[in-house]
Design a protein around this motif. Structure first.
Motif, PDB file in Angstrom:
ATOM      1  N   PHE A 109       0.808  -1.212   0.000  1.00  0.00           N
ATOM      2  CA  PHE A 109       0.000   0.000   0.000  1.00  0.00           C
ATOM      3  C   PHE A 109       0.850   1.275   0.000  1.00  0.00           C
ATOM      4  O   PHE A 109       0.404   2.312  -0.459  1.00  0.00           O
ATOM      5  CB  PHE A 109      -0.971   0.013   1.184  1.00  0.00           C
ATOM      6  CG  PHE A 109      -2.078  -0.983   1.013  1.00  0.00           C
ATOM      7  CD1 PHE A 109      -3.120  -0.731   0.149  1.00  0.00           C
ATOM      8  CD2 PHE A 109      -2.059  -2.180   1.695  1.00  0.00           C
ATOM      9  CE1 PHE A 109      -4.144  -1.642  -0.030  1.00  0.00           C
ATOM     10  CE2 PHE A 109      -3.080  -3.107   1.525  1.00  0.00           C
ATOM     11  CZ  PHE A 109      -4.119  -2.837   0.660  1.00  0.00           C
ATOM     12  N   ARG A 110       2.064   1.205   0.493  1.00  0.00           N
ATOM     13  CA  ARG A 110       2.955   2.371   0.495  1.00  0.00           C
ATOM     14  C   ARG A 110       3.702   2.541  -0.827  1.00  0.00           C
ATOM     15  O   ARG A 110       4.186   3.626  -1.112  1.00  0.00           O
ATOM     16  CB  ARG A 110       3.970   2.249   1.619  1.00  0.00           C
ATOM     17  CG  ARG A 110       3.380   2.459   2.972  1.00  0.00           C
ATOM     18  CD  ARG A 110       4.457   2.457   4.020  1.00  0.00           C
ATOM     19  NE  ARG A 110       3.875   2.665   5.331  1.00  0.00           N
ATOM     20  CZ  ARG A 110       4.550   2.551   6.450  1.00  0.00           C
ATOM     21  NH1 ARG A 110       5.832   2.224   6.421  1.00  0.00           N
ATOM     22  NH2 ARG A 110       3.966   2.756   7.604  1.00  0.00           N
ATOM     23  N   SER A 111       3.832   1.484  -1.589  1.00  0.00           N
ATOM     24  CA  SER A 111       4.608   1.522  -2.819  1.00  0.00           C
ATOM     25  C   SER A 111       3.987   2.460  -3.843  1.00  0.00           C
ATOM     26  O   SER A 111       2.787   2.427  -4.101  1.00  0.00           O
ATOM     27  CB  SER A 111       4.710   0.113  -3.417  1.00  0.00           C
ATOM     28  OG  SER A 111       5.371   0.168  -4.658  1.00  0.00           O
ATOM     29  N   PHE A 141      -5.660   2.034  -8.398  1.00  0.00           N
ATOM     30  CA  PHE A 141      -6.717   1.069  -8.729  1.00  0.00           C
ATOM     31  C   PHE A 141      -6.478  -0.271  -8.042  1.00  0.00           C
ATOM     32  O   PHE A 141      -7.405  -0.861  -7.482  1.00  0.00           O
ATOM     33  CB  PHE A 141      -6.793   0.871 -10.249  1.00  0.00           C
ATOM     34  CG  PHE A 141      -7.747  -0.211 -10.652  1.00  0.00           C
ATOM     35  CD1 PHE A 141      -9.119  -0.002 -10.601  1.00  0.00           C
ATOM     36  CD2 PHE A 141      -7.276  -1.451 -11.049  1.00  0.00           C
ATOM     37  CE1 PHE A 141     -10.000  -1.009 -10.956  1.00  0.00           C
ATOM     38  CE2 PHE A 141      -8.146  -2.458 -11.409  1.00  0.00           C
ATOM     39  CZ  PHE A 141      -9.514  -2.240 -11.364  1.00  0.00           C
ATOM     40  N   LYS A 142      -5.249  -0.759  -8.057  1.00  0.00           N
ATOM     41  CA  LYS A 142      -4.933  -2.051  -7.426  1.00  0.00           C
ATOM     42  C   LYS A 142      -5.105  -1.982  -5.913  1.00  0.00           C
ATOM     43  O   LYS A 142      -5.561  -2.933  -5.288  1.00  0.00           O
ATOM     44  CB  LYS A 142      -3.516  -2.478  -7.787  1.00  0.00           C
ATOM     45  CG  LYS A 142      -3.360  -2.853  -9.244  1.00  0.00           C
ATOM     46  CD  LYS A 142      -1.943  -3.231  -9.565  1.00  0.00           C
ATOM     47  CE  LYS A 142      -1.788  -3.586 -11.033  1.00  0.00           C
ATOM     48  NZ  LYS A 142      -0.406  -3.942 -11.362  1.00  0.00           N
ATOM     49  N   LYS A 143      -4.738  -0.859  -5.325  1.00  0.00           N
ATOM     50  CA  LYS A 143      -4.898  -0.704  -3.879  1.00  0.00           C
ATOM     51  C   LYS A 143      -6.370  -0.672  -3.501  1.00  0.00           C
ATOM     52  O   LYS A 143      -6.798  -1.342  -2.557  1.00  0.00           O
ATOM     53  CB  LYS A 143      -4.208   0.580  -3.412  1.00  0.00           C
ATOM     54  CG  LYS A 143      -2.704   0.545  -3.571  1.00  0.00           C
ATOM     55  CD  LYS A 143      -2.090   1.878  -3.232  1.00  0.00           C
ATOM     56  CE  LYS A 143      -0.603   1.874  -3.499  1.00  0.00           C
ATOM     57  NZ  LYS A 143       0.028   3.182  -3.237  1.00  0.00           N
ATOM     58  N   LEU A 178      -4.016 -12.487  -4.658  1.00  0.00           N
ATOM     59  CA  LEU A 178      -4.221 -11.491  -5.705  1.00  0.00           C
ATOM     60  C   LEU A 178      -3.276 -10.306  -5.508  1.00  0.00           C
ATOM     61  O   LEU A 178      -2.689  -9.798  -6.465  1.00  0.00           O
ATOM     62  CB  LEU A 178      -5.676 -11.026  -5.704  1.00  0.00           C
ATOM     63  CG  LEU A 178      -6.104 -10.060  -6.783  1.00  0.00           C
ATOM     64  CD1 LEU A 178      -5.974 -10.710  -8.154  1.00  0.00           C
ATOM     65  CD2 LEU A 178      -7.537  -9.627  -6.558  1.00  0.00           C
ATOM     66  N   MET A 179      -3.090  -9.886  -4.253  1.00  0.00           N
ATOM     67  CA  MET A 179      -2.172  -8.790  -3.969  1.00  0.00           C
ATOM     68  C   MET A 179      -0.739  -9.163  -4.324  1.00  0.00           C
ATOM     69  O   MET A 179       0.015  -8.339  -4.848  1.00  0.00           O
ATOM     70  CB  MET A 179      -2.273  -8.388  -2.496  1.00  0.00           C
ATOM     71  CG  MET A 179      -3.557  -7.678  -2.157  1.00  0.00           C
ATOM     72  SD  MET A 179      -3.759  -7.379  -0.393  1.00  0.00           S
ATOM     73  CE  MET A 179      -2.423  -6.255  -0.075  1.00  0.00           C
ATOM     74  N   VAL A 180      -0.347 -10.392  -4.061  1.00  0.00           N
ATOM     75  CA  VAL A 180       1.008 -10.843  -4.407  1.00  0.00           C
ATOM     76  C   VAL A 180       1.197 -10.808  -5.915  1.00  0.00           C
ATOM     77  O   VAL A 180       2.236 -10.364  -6.415  1.00  0.00           O
ATOM     78  CB  VAL A 180       1.273 -12.265  -3.852  1.00  0.00           C
ATOM     79  CG1 VAL A 180       2.526 -12.869  -4.460  1.00  0.00           C
ATOM     80  CG2 VAL A 180       1.379 -12.226  -2.342  1.00  0.00           C
ATOM     81  N   LYS A 181       0.190 -11.232  -6.657  1.00  0.00           N
ATOM     82  CA  LYS A 181       0.295 -11.217  -8.119  1.00  0.00           C
ATOM     83  C   LYS A 181       0.355  -9.800  -8.666  1.00  0.00           C
ATOM     84  O   LYS A 181       0.980  -9.551  -9.692  1.00  0.00           O
ATOM     85  CB  LYS A 181      -0.882 -11.961  -8.741  1.00  0.00           C
ATOM     86  CG  LYS A 181      -0.819 -13.452  -8.523  1.00  0.00           C
ATOM     87  CD  LYS A 181      -2.008 -14.143  -9.145  1.00  0.00           C
ATOM     88  CE  LYS A 181      -1.944 -15.632  -8.867  1.00  0.00           C
ATOM     89  NZ  LYS A 181      -3.100 -16.331  -9.418  1.00  0.00           N
ATOM     90  N   MET A 182      -0.284  -8.849  -7.992  1.00  0.00           N
ATOM     91  CA  MET A 182      -0.300  -7.464  -8.449  1.00  0.00           C
ATOM     92  C   MET A 182       0.906  -6.670  -7.960  1.00  0.00           C
ATOM     93  O   MET A 182       1.150  -5.568  -8.433  1.00  0.00           O
ATOM     94  CB  MET A 182      -1.582  -6.759  -7.976  1.00  0.00           C
ATOM     95  CG  MET A 182      -2.828  -7.265  -8.618  1.00  0.00           C
ATOM     96  SD  MET A 182      -4.298  -6.285  -8.239  1.00  0.00           S
ATOM     97  CE  MET A 182      -4.415  -6.406  -6.467  1.00  0.00           C
ATOM     98  N   LEU A 198       8.778 -13.591  -3.110  1.00  0.00           N
ATOM     99  CA  LEU A 198       7.439 -14.076  -3.441  1.00  0.00           C
ATOM    100  C   LEU A 198       7.443 -14.615  -4.861  1.00  0.00           C
ATOM    101  O   LEU A 198       8.100 -14.088  -5.741  1.00  0.00           O
ATOM    102  CB  LEU A 198       6.408 -12.949  -3.320  1.00  0.00           C
ATOM    103  CG  LEU A 198       6.304 -12.302  -1.946  1.00  0.00           C
ATOM    104  CD1 LEU A 198       5.406 -11.085  -2.016  1.00  0.00           C
ATOM    105  CD2 LEU A 198       5.781 -13.297  -0.933  1.00  0.00           C
ATOM    106  N   LYS A 199       6.665 -15.633  -5.085  1.00  0.00           N
ATOM    107  CA  LYS A 199       6.527 -16.230  -6.405  1.00  0.00           C
ATOM    108  C   LYS A 199       5.169 -15.874  -6.971  1.00  0.00           C
ATOM    109  O   LYS A 199       4.171 -15.870  -6.265  1.00  0.00           O
ATOM    110  CB  LYS A 199       6.657 -17.756  -6.324  1.00  0.00           C
ATOM    111  CG  LYS A 199       7.896 -18.230  -5.607  1.00  0.00           C
ATOM    112  CD  LYS A 199       9.089 -18.177  -6.498  1.00  0.00           C
ATOM    113  CE  LYS A 199      10.248 -18.878  -5.806  1.00  0.00           C
ATOM    114  NZ  LYS A 199      11.428 -18.134  -5.698  1.00  0.00           N
TER     115      LYS A 199
END
Length: 72
Positions: free
Chosen positions: A5-7, A13-15, A55-59, A70-71
């Motif tokens: 969330f800080r990135s 949109f993703k957040k 989903l968050m890891v993929k995004m 992370l993979k």
């Protein structure tokens, strides 16, 4: 998760989508397994949270995935 969330590399949109999925799940009365069945209802909720976290890891941007190993 905080770094996601800080990135600045992660779009707004993703957040919003990530927060919206979790909030929408609690706000909407639809539930796959009602919480009346305590054990199964909790497992159902955990499955939704796991899906959102995946989903968050993929995004997540490549830099965050590499930092936390992370993979996709």
């Amino acid at each position: 998760m905080v770094d996601f969330f800080r990135s600045k590399e992660v779009s707004l949109f993703k957040k919003v989508l990530s927060v919206g999925l979790v909030a929408g799940y609690f706000w909407l009365p639809f539930d796959l397994i009602p919480d009346v069945f305590i054990l199964f209802g909790i497992v159902d909720d955990l499955a939704v949270f796991t899906f959102v976290l995946q989903l968050m890891v993929k995004m997540a941007p490549e830099e965050l995935q590499h930092r936390y190993e992370l993979k996709k």
